[in-house]
Write an enzyme that holds these catalytic residues in place. Sequence first.
Site, mmCIF file in Angstrom:
data_model
loop_
_atom_site.group_PDB
_atom_site.id
_atom_site.type_symbol
_atom_site.label_atom_id
_atom_site.label_comp_id
_atom_site.label_asym_id
_atom_site.label_seq_id
_atom_site.Cartn_x
_atom_site.Cartn_y
_atom_site.Cartn_z
ATOM 1 N N SER A 48 0.879 -1.253 -0.159
ATOM 2 C CA SER A 48 -0.098 -0.087 -0.010
ATOM 3 C C SER A 48 0.939 1.286 -0.136
ATOM 4 O O SER A 48 2.058 1.166 0.412
ATOM 5 C CB SER A 48 -0.823 0.027 1.239
ATOM 6 O OG SER A 48 -1.471 1.220 1.328
ATOM 7 N N TYR B 148 -2.347 -0.903 10.358
ATOM 8 C CA TYR B 148 -2.246 -1.490 8.901
ATOM 9 C C TYR B 148 -0.927 -0.973 8.151
ATOM 10 O O TYR B 148 -0.092 -1.575 7.509
ATOM 11 C CB TYR B 148 -3.430 -0.859 8.227
ATOM 12 C CG TYR B 148 -3.483 -1.082 6.871
ATOM 13 C CD1 TYR B 148 -3.889 -2.181 6.304
ATOM 14 C CD2 TYR B 148 -3.151 -0.292 5.784
ATOM 15 C CE1 TYR B 148 -4.109 -2.809 5.010
ATOM 16 C CE2 TYR B 148 -3.155 -0.479 4.502
ATOM 17 C CZ TYR B 148 -3.653 -1.666 3.980
ATOM 18 O OH TYR B 148 -3.972 -2.020 2.653
#
Length: 262
Positions: A141, A154
């Site tokens: 990401s 995350y």
Amino acid sequence: MPPTTAVVTGGESGIGRATALALAAAGMDVGLTWFTDESAAQAVAVEIVRLGRRAAVARMDATRLSEIATAVDGLAVDLGGLDVYVHNAGGGPGGRLVDLDLQTWRHTLTLNLDAAFVGVQRAAQRMIEAGRGGRILAVTSVHADLPGMGAAAYSAAKHGITGLIRTAALELAVHGITANTVAPGEIATPMTGLDGVDPYTVDRPGIPAGRPGDPREIAAVVAFLASPAAAYVTGASWTVDGGMGLMGAQAAPLLTSDAWRR
């Protein structure tokens, strides 16, 4: 020798689905894992077969770490080998750092980082045993490099995957195995609430490209890194975000409220 077999985790939708189809279009038989939607995974398998390749499907809960190696092994046996491994499964709830409970933190790290370790390790072991080289890829990401409000766990997990893959690149090169990450920005997938939406119809003034990305745009980069043309690319992180990560200095002066802090 071009790769002929690939395994993609989280392959029933979004980036995983697009990647499975891109690898099939590139000439590979593809195994994919699913977690919540078997019918969607079987539909992807049908599309792979229509492309003239073989498909295999297995359920995998990435928080149950023992299931990961079992799924990788099973799919590799079904396909007759494992040349390309794409670790795409992941996600998890958000939460501000000061409010985040330890259980949520551990769940998010297990789902993302621990699962990546187990999957990458087993894929590497199989590739070394086969002696044919291989490609290992992990979808991370933009948050592997850039912080995001409410994304402490995350982001930490995605940072960790980048470190894992870079170490794999160092250790596995002698076996002819490359290891790289692909770091998407906002992509039209179920995770962003844009599943099935044409990204060209969504206005994103804060992204230089002016829109979210299409899952197929991520899959195209993965397919390149999985190909013989990328044999000299290893330990790299490929950001595919429409320029989102460049916007810090440009965007900050344009914020007119403290709403982002909330």
